[in-house]
Motif scaffolding. Structure first.
Motif, mmCIF file in Angstrom:
data_model
loop_
_atom_site.group_PDB
_atom_site.id
_atom_site.type_symbol
_atom_site.label_atom_id
_atom_site.label_comp_id
_atom_site.label_asym_id
_atom_site.label_seq_id
_atom_site.Cartn_x
_atom_site.Cartn_y
_atom_site.Cartn_z
ATOM 1 N N ASP A 1 39.344 84.030 -17.187
ATOM 2 C CA ASP A 1 39.613 83.743 -15.769
ATOM 3 C C ASP A 1 40.766 82.743 -15.652
ATOM 4 O O ASP A 1 41.682 82.913 -14.846
ATOM 5 C CB ASP A 1 38.372 83.138 -15.086
ATOM 6 C CG ASP A 1 37.215 84.125 -14.938
ATOM 7 O OD1 ASP A 1 37.478 85.303 -14.647
ATOM 8 O OD2 ASP A 1 36.060 83.705 -15.112
ATOM 9 N N MET B 1 43.715 89.119 -6.828
ATOM 10 C CA MET B 1 42.501 89.549 -7.518
ATOM 11 C C MET B 1 41.446 88.447 -7.481
ATOM 12 O O MET B 1 41.743 87.285 -7.718
ATOM 13 C CB MET B 1 42.839 89.885 -8.982
ATOM 14 C CG MET B 1 41.659 90.371 -9.795
ATOM 15 S SD MET B 1 42.097 90.751 -11.510
ATOM 16 C CE MET B 1 42.052 89.117 -12.258
ATOM 17 N N VAL B 2 40.213 88.844 -7.170
ATOM 18 C CA VAL B 2 39.093 87.901 -7.208
ATOM 19 C C VAL B 2 38.694 87.716 -8.668
ATOM 20 O O VAL B 2 38.550 88.689 -9.411
ATOM 21 C CB VAL B 2 37.887 88.446 -6.405
ATOM 22 C CG1 VAL B 2 36.702 87.478 -6.485
ATOM 23 C CG2 VAL B 2 38.279 88.701 -4.954
ATOM 24 N N HIS C 1 33.267 86.869 -13.662
ATOM 25 C CA HIS C 1 32.514 88.009 -14.206
ATOM 26 C C HIS C 1 31.230 87.580 -14.926
ATOM 27 O O HIS C 1 30.557 88.400 -15.522
ATOM 28 C CB HIS C 1 33.396 88.848 -15.150
ATOM 29 C CG HIS C 1 33.930 88.066 -16.304
ATOM 30 N ND1 HIS C 1 35.170 87.462 -16.270
ATOM 31 C CD2 HIS C 1 33.401 87.782 -17.506
ATOM 32 C CE1 HIS C 1 35.373 86.833 -17.423
ATOM 33 N NE2 HIS C 1 34.310 87.001 -18.182
ATOM 34 N N CYS D 1 34.727 93.609 -13.855
ATOM 35 C CA CYS D 1 34.990 92.500 -12.931
ATOM 36 C C CYS D 1 36.097 91.583 -13.461
ATOM 37 O O CYS D 1 36.040 91.140 -14.608
ATOM 38 C CB CYS D 1 33.732 91.650 -12.757
ATOM 39 S SG CYS D 1 32.379 92.484 -11.944
ATOM 40 N N ALA D 2 37.049 91.291 -12.592
ATOM 41 C CA ALA D 2 38.116 90.326 -12.885
ATOM 42 C C ALA D 2 38.992 90.730 -14.061
ATOM 43 O O ALA D 2 39.511 89.900 -14.786
ATOM 44 C CB ALA D 2 37.540 88.918 -13.097
ATOM 45 N N PRO E 1 42.336 93.119 -14.162
ATOM 46 C CA PRO E 1 43.181 93.845 -13.212
ATOM 47 C C PRO E 1 43.076 95.346 -13.432
ATOM 48 O O PRO E 1 43.034 95.767 -14.575
ATOM 49 C CB PRO E 1 44.593 93.365 -13.547
ATOM 50 C CG PRO E 1 44.438 92.169 -14.431
ATOM 51 C CD PRO E 1 43.062 92.151 -14.970
ATOM 52 N N ASP F 1 40.670 95.343 -11.083
ATOM 53 C CA ASP F 1 39.306 95.260 -10.531
ATOM 54 C C ASP F 1 38.957 93.827 -10.115
ATOM 55 O O ASP F 1 39.117 92.894 -10.900
ATOM 56 C CB ASP F 1 38.280 95.738 -11.569
ATOM 57 C CG ASP F 1 38.574 97.159 -12.061
ATOM 58 O OD1 ASP F 1 39.217 97.915 -11.306
ATOM 59 O OD2 ASP F 1 38.174 97.503 -13.190
ATOM 60 N N ASP F 2 38.467 93.686 -8.883
ATOM 61 C CA ASP F 2 38.058 92.363 -8.400
ATOM 62 C C ASP F 2 36.776 91.894 -9.087
ATOM 63 O O ASP F 2 35.902 92.698 -9.419
ATOM 64 C CB ASP F 2 37.808 92.395 -6.887
ATOM 65 C CG ASP F 2 39.106 92.316 -6.097
ATOM 66 O OD1 ASP F 2 40.031 91.615 -6.554
ATOM 67 O OD2 ASP F 2 39.189 92.946 -5.022
ATOM 68 N N ASN G 1 33.543 88.702 -9.135
ATOM 69 C CA ASN G 1 32.447 88.390 -8.215
ATOM 70 C C ASN G 1 32.312 86.898 -7.896
ATOM 71 O O ASN G 1 31.240 86.428 -7.550
ATOM 72 C CB ASN G 1 31.120 88.956 -8.747
ATOM 73 C CG ASN G 1 30.932 88.680 -10.231
ATOM 74 O OD1 ASN G 1 31.407 87.667 -10.746
ATOM 75 N ND2 ASN G 1 30.247 89.578 -10.918
ATOM 76 N N CYS H 1 32.511 84.997 -5.328
ATOM 77 C CA CYS H 1 32.578 85.069 -3.866
ATOM 78 C C CYS H 1 31.158 84.917 -3.320
ATOM 79 O O CYS H 1 30.211 84.846 -4.092
ATOM 80 C CB CYS H 1 33.197 86.409 -3.429
ATOM 81 S SG CYS H 1 32.543 87.852 -4.289
ATOM 82 N N TYR I 1 28.837 90.255 -2.736
ATOM 83 C CA TYR I 1 29.463 91.141 -3.711
ATOM 84 C C TYR I 1 28.647 92.425 -3.829
ATOM 85 O O TYR I 1 27.417 92.397 -3.805
ATOM 86 C CB TYR I 1 29.539 90.418 -5.070
ATOM 87 C CG TYR I 1 30.089 91.270 -6.173
ATOM 88 C CD1 TYR I 1 31.430 91.614 -6.198
ATOM 89 C CD2 TYR I 1 29.262 91.738 -7.194
ATOM 90 C CE1 TYR I 1 31.937 92.417 -7.210
ATOM 91 C CE2 TYR I 1 29.754 92.534 -8.210
ATOM 92 C CZ TYR I 1 31.094 92.869 -8.204
ATOM 93 O OH TYR I 1 31.594 93.669 -9.202
#
Length: 324
Positions: A15, A33-34, A37, A87-88, A90, A92-93, A95, A97, A100
């Motif tokens: 990340d 991108m969020v 993961h 997840c996370a 690229p 793909d976003d 989580n 947040c 989700y």
């Protein structure tokens, strides 16, 4: 699919790397991108076909979901599917947040005695489970773990759980090696500027023999070299840490001594195993979490991780929850 209210999300080195550099190898961030993961949350809504989960269930999220049933999925190695959503990674976003949406099959119900935080830690723990399985750790194994970051530490925990008789860990940092001791390492070696051969002979001298298994968690060229030199003839070296695409290694030394070199790509089929281990209290991964921040202080949390402070930094996404 299920809609989740997120609770705990761990920050991973990847990340931070995407945030700082915008790419890891061929995975390039081209659009916003969020991140995130390593996560757990509460189910608030389920899709019509979902039967194993209901609103209110606490779940751990497996971030890699294959998009189609290809030969890799059929053989049980879905982590190798080229169509995987992750997840996370690229594009793909992730989580990190408040709310989700995720595939229900890759959300695993947490027993009452497993915390949200432990649920989020199943992701890094899974890397240790997958790596130690690929390494063939078994009763009485002598194991060398190179690197004492979060991934080195989970490999120490899992290797001991799988029956390793002794585990030796190397790292540059004394504080990280202290953490390795806390989670069960038998020996630690602080490396400074030794050659790979010197590191290998230090490992041999503390163990009293060469380890059958080496788990390399740094990705640094010198450490991979040390891993080859350290591993007993006929043993196995598993490469977990990833550095530059091209690395110079003493491959002939490995070849003539029949040292098997194996890679790993994330993990597969590990969440049920991890949940069973946590629920039965056979392993304790709580000491890995050293810092906690609310989602509002995400930047501070990322800065903390970037500076290498502590071990695992955890973000809390649910403002209504007052528990750590």
């Amino acid at each position: 699919e299920v809609l989740l209210r997120m609770h705990s999300v761990g920050i991973c080195g990847s990340d931070v790397h995407y945030w700082q550099h915008g790419r890891i190898g061929d995975f390039v961030v081209k659009d916003p991108m969020v991140l995130g993961h390593e996560a757990s949350g509460t189910v608030i809504k389920v899709g019509s076909g979902v039967t194993h989960l209901k609103p209110g269930d606490r779940v751990a999220i497996e971030p890699g979901v294959p998009r189609e049933m290809d030969e890799f999925c059929k053989s049980g190695r879905y982590n190798l599917s080229p169509t995987i959503f992750f997840c996370a990674t690229p594009p793909d976003d992730g989580n990190l947040c408040r709310y989700y949406k995720h595939s229900a099959s890759y959300c695993y119900k947490l027993p009452d005695n497993v915390t949200f935080e432990e649920g989020a830690l199943i992701e890094p723990l899974s890397v240790g489970i997958h790596a130690c399985k690929r390494a063939g750790v078994t009763l009485g194994s002598k194991v060398f773990v190179s690197g004492s970051g979060p991934i080195g530490l989970v490999n120490v925990i899992v290797a001991k759980m799988m029956g390793a008789a002794v585990v030796v860990v190397t790292d540059l940092s004394a504080s990280r090696l202290q953490k390795a001791k806390e989670v069960g390492a038998d020996f630690t070696i602080q490396v400074k500027n030794e050659t790979p051969q010197e590191v290998a002979s230090k490992v041999e001298s503390v163990l009293g023999c060469m380890p059958e298994i080496t788990v390399e968690c740094t990705g640094a060229q010198a450490c991979i070299q040390a891993g080859i030199y350290a591993t007993r003839s006929g043993g196995t070296l598993v490469l977990v840490g990833l550095g530059p695409e091209m690395v110079t290694v003493p491959i002939v030394n490995a070849a003539v001594r029949e040292v098997d070199i194996r890679g790993i790509f994330r993990y597969c089929n590990t969440w049920p195993v991890a949940i069973a281990l946590l629920a039965s209290k056979r392993i304790n991964i709580k000491p890995l979490v050293t810092h906690r921040f609310p989602l509002e202080k995400a930047l501070e949390a990322f800065e903390t991780t970037k500076r290498g402070e502590g071990v695992k930094v955890m973000l809390k996404c649910d403002p209504t929850d007052q528990n750590p």
